[in-house]
Every structure is written in structure tokens, then in C-alpha cells.
Design an enzyme around this catalytic site. Structure first.
Site, PDB file in Angstrom:
ATOM      1  N   LYS A  50       0.860  -1.174   0.000  1.00 28.85           N
ATOM      2  CA  LYS A  50       0.000   0.000   0.000  1.00 28.85           C
ATOM      3  C   LYS A  50       0.900   1.229   0.000  1.00 28.85           C
ATOM      4  O   LYS A  50       1.670   1.440   0.935  1.00 28.85           O
ATOM      5  CB  LYS A  50      -0.910  -0.009   1.226  1.00 28.85           C
ATOM      6  CG  LYS A  50      -1.768   1.252   1.300  1.00 28.85           C
ATOM      7  CD  LYS A  50      -2.795   1.187   2.400  1.00 28.85           C
ATOM      8  CE  LYS A  50      -3.602   2.464   2.447  1.00 28.85           C
ATOM      9  NZ  LYS A  50      -4.592   2.435   3.520  1.00 28.85           N
TER      10      LYS A  50
ATOM     11  N   LYS B  17      -2.063  -1.537  -3.918  1.00 31.44           N
ATOM     12  CA  LYS B  17      -2.925  -0.368  -3.873  1.00 31.44           C
ATOM     13  C   LYS B  17      -2.099   0.904  -3.947  1.00 31.44           C
ATOM     14  O   LYS B  17      -1.133   1.010  -3.197  1.00 31.44           O
ATOM     15  CB  LYS B  17      -3.708  -0.413  -2.558  1.00 31.44           C
ATOM     16  CG  LYS B  17      -4.530   0.814  -2.277  1.00 31.44           C
ATOM     17  CD  LYS B  17      -5.195   0.650  -0.950  1.00 31.44           C
ATOM     18  CE  LYS B  17      -5.959   1.916  -0.649  1.00 31.44           C
ATOM     19  NZ  LYS B  17      -6.463   1.936   0.678  1.00 31.44           N
TER      20      LYS B  17
HETATM   21  C1  PBG Z   1      -7.413   3.422   5.284  1.00 28.92           C
HETATM   22  C2  PBG Z   1      -7.652   3.326   3.836  1.00 28.92           C
HETATM   23  C3  PBG Z   1      -7.419   4.284   2.822  1.00 28.92           C
HETATM   24  C4  PBG Z   1      -7.959   3.750   1.655  1.00 28.92           C
HETATM   25  C5  PBG Z   1      -8.453   2.488   1.972  1.00 28.92           C
HETATM   26  N1  PBG Z   1      -8.225   2.235   3.315  1.00 28.92           N
HETATM   27  C6  PBG Z   1      -6.882   5.655   2.863  1.00 28.92           C
HETATM   28  C7  PBG Z   1      -5.559   5.960   3.380  1.00 28.92           C
HETATM   29  O1  PBG Z   1      -4.698   5.108   3.576  1.00 28.92           O
HETATM   30  O2  PBG Z   1      -5.375   7.153   3.642  1.00 28.92           O
HETATM   31  C8  PBG Z   1      -8.009   4.439   0.315  1.00 28.92           C
HETATM   32  C9  PBG Z   1      -9.043   3.929  -0.611  1.00 28.92           C
HETATM   33  C10 PBG Z   1      -9.343   4.807  -1.762  1.00 28.92           C
HETATM   34  O3  PBG Z   1      -8.692   5.843  -2.002  1.00 28.92           O
HETATM   35  O4  PBG Z   1     -10.297   4.468  -2.477  1.00 28.92           O
HETATM   36  N2  PBG Z   1      -6.150   3.267   5.745  1.00 28.92           N
END
Ligand code: PBG
Length: 323
Positions: A196, A249
Site C-alpha cells: 500500500k 494499492k
Molecule cells: C485506510 C484506507 C485508505 C484507503 C483504503 N483504506 C486511505 C488511506 O490510507 O489514507 C483508500 C481507498 C481509496 O482511495 O479508495 N487506511
């Protein structure tokens, strides 16, 4: 044998021929639909940053899950906006927390629809970080693991079909697996957000989920967009700690990572087509700059071609209708 004996256009002549040799299949069976559930509020409130996506009450979430299920979408991914926040994010593991209530209600109404729960503290903490903070403001990795483990157990006990940790703490997959197993929840899979990235493409989500960090950013725990070998280390560690699915992601700027994680591990791979990727296509389509349907199907086919088994996407309902 080269041209003129070889002519690749021969198999491109008709739709039937092209279909016969198509290498990548995009079908609704691979899609997961994210939903935002609000503890208190109206049944549906449109989210301006994500055109077509609503904030949902528990009843609204049951209704929306039913629509997704009727369209053939196999799974939803739940995000919760709690009634109140605190420094530890205790709403995340509250048995009566918004995601737990929504999970129970959706599973009662639509038992065959899979409910995945996003597992993170950022929507529940007053400071908006994905874990608890030390006195110096840095996220305390090991103290956070215990809170994530509680949350996983609460979500699974509410009926979640899989938990999806998105916090990027070191060691969390192992901690979650141990906690779930200790509670007899040995059959609950972990869909780990393994690679991520600290991405600008989460912008619309952070408004929608009210989860932007109050101070600083997430670069101390999410990955540097410039790194690929590190993503493979993350993926392998999560696999060793017991992850069932590895996630990359965002998706579209990271197709190489999807491919490399798939090839390095051979594991089921999920890709999260995030809020900014969705909002860009929606905005371009709204301005008449591109054909929404064709562009979305092409983007998602590209994610599948890169090696993703599962695609988490806000386009899921539209795609289900188009296919
Ligand atoms: C929470 C999380 C995030 C997303 C999914 N889970 C945001 C972040 O890490 O700030 C992003 C999902 C999206 O942008 O569609 N940690």
C-alpha cells in the site's frame, strides 16, 4: 515465420474471432464493491468527491448491498464512519461499532453476499492516523497491533467473511492471524493490503471517510511510490505471516507491482482501483473527454491483465450492468 505468412490481423477480423483468442477475462465474479457506512444520518447522502457513491446508513447499506448482490457482485468492502472518535480509535473494535452493526445487518439480509471489512484505525482516531501515537507524534507500531487484533476479532465475530488490514503496520498479519485463531476464527481469511503506497490518489476517499491525518502524512508507514523490490518484501512477509490474499494499492499506477507480486508469490492478488483513479475517469467522462464505459472496461481489463485476481472498485455496479 514473418510477414507475409504471419498476419496477426487475421484473428482480429470479427468480434467472434477476437473473443475466441482473448487472453484476459473481465467479469463481475472478480469485483469487490466498497461502501461507506455512517453511524448516524440519512439513508443515503451523495459523496460529491465520488460521483455515484453515497454515504449509507445501516439500512442504506443493507439496501445497497442487496443491489450489488442482485447485480452479481460477489463481495462488498465496508468502511465505517463512527459517531465519535478518540485517540485510540476505540470505535473500530466496538461490538456495536458501525462496521460491526452493518456487517450483521447485511449478512442477515443477504447471507450469500461476502462482506469484507476494511481493518484500520484512521477512520476512528481523532488524529486520523492509522495507529496510536507515541508522545512524539510517531505511530507506535507494536502498540497498534493489539488494537488491530481486537478489531479483527470484533469484525469477524460480527460475521465478516474476510478482514482486510490497510494500516501498514509491521507484523500485523501475524498478529491478526494469531488473535483470530485464539478466538476460534480459524476460517476467516486475511486480505492484506500488502503493498500500500503513500499515494495522492486516496484524496477523495479521505474526504469521504473523514480520515485525513490532522497533522503530518502517512509516509512513515505507507510505501514510497518509487519502490518495487520493497513491495515484494512486504508481500512475502505477509504471505509468511498467514495472509490469504495479497493486495496492491493503488492499481493503475502500480500495474508492474501487481505483476511482480503475482509472479513472485503465486498467491491470489487483489488490486484496489482507488478513489482518485475512479474520480479521474468520472471527471473526464463528465466533461465529455472520454467514453466512460469504454475507458472503465479498458482500465479494469488492464488491472486483470497485470495479474490481479480480485479488483476492488467503485465502478463495480456500473461494470456489472455493462457486462
Ligand atoms: C485506510 C484506507 C485508505 C484507503 C483504503 N483504506 C486511505 C488511506 O490510507 O489514507 C483508500 C481507498 C481509496 O482511495 O479508495 N487506511
Amino acid at each position: 515465420m514473418a510477414f507475409p505468412a504471419t498476419r496477426l490481423r487475421r484473428l482480429r477480423q470479427t468480434g467472434v474471432l477476437r473473443g475466441l483468442v482473448r487472453e484476459t477475462e473481465l467479469s463481475v465474479a472478480h469485483l469487490v464493491y466498497p461502501m461507506f457506512v455512517v453511524a448516524a444520518g440519512p439513508r443515503r447522502t451523495p459523496i460529491p468527491e465520488l460521483p455515484g457513491i453515497d454515504h449509507l446508513s445501516i439500512d442504506g447499506a443493507v439496501e445497497e448491498a442487496g443491489i450489488a448482490h442482485a447485480l452479481g457482485i460477489p463481495a462488498v468492502l465496508l468502511f465505517g464512519l463512527p459517531a465519535s472518535k478518540d485517540a485510540e480509535g476505540s470505535g473500530a473494535w466496538d461490538e456495536e461499532g458501525v462496521v460491526q452493526l452493518a456487517t450483521r445487518a447485511i449478512k442477515a439480509a443477504h447471507p450469500d453476499l461476502l462482506v469484507f471489512t476494511d481493518l484500520c484505525l484512521c477512520e476512528y482516531t481523532s488524529h486520523g492516523h492509522c495507529g496510536v501515537l507515541r508522545a512524539d507524534g510517531v505511530v507506535d507500531n507494536d502498540a497498534t497491533l493489539e488494537l488491530l487484533a481486537r478489531t479483527a476479532v470484533a469484525q469477524a465475530e460480527a460475521g465478516a467473511d474476510a478482514v482486510a488490514p490497510s494500516d501498514m503496520m509491521d507484523g500485523r498479519v501475524g498478529a491478526l492471524r494469531a488473535a483470530l485463531d485464539d478466538h476460534g476464527l480459524t476460517e476467516t481469511p486475511i486480505v492484506a493490503y500488502s503493498a500500500k503506497y503513500a499515494s495522492a490518489f486516496y484524496g477523495p476517499f479521505r474526504v469521504a471517510a473523514d480520515s485525513a491525518p490532522a497533522t503530518g502524512d502517512r509516509r512513515g508507514y505507507q510505501m514510497d511510490p518509487a519502490n518495487a523490490l520493497e513491495a515484494l518484501r512486504e508481500a512475502k512477509l505477509d504471505a509468511e505471516e498467514g495472509a490469504d490474499v495479497l493486495m496492491v494499492k493503488p492499481a493503475l499506477p502500480y500495474l508492474d507491482i501487481i505483476r511482480r507480486v503475482k509472479e513472485a508469490t503465486g498467491m491470489p492478488v487483489a488490486a484496489y482501483n482507488v478513489s482518485g483513479e475512479y474520480a479521474m475517469l468520472k471527471a473526464a467522462a463528465a466533461q465529455g473527454l472520454l467514453d466512460e464505459r469504454a475507458a472503465v472496461l479498458e482500465a479494469l481489463t488492464g488491472i486483470r491483465r497485470a495479474g490481479a485476481d480480485i479488483i476492488i472498485t467503485y465502478h463495480a455496479k456500473d461494470v456489472a450492468q455493462w457486462l
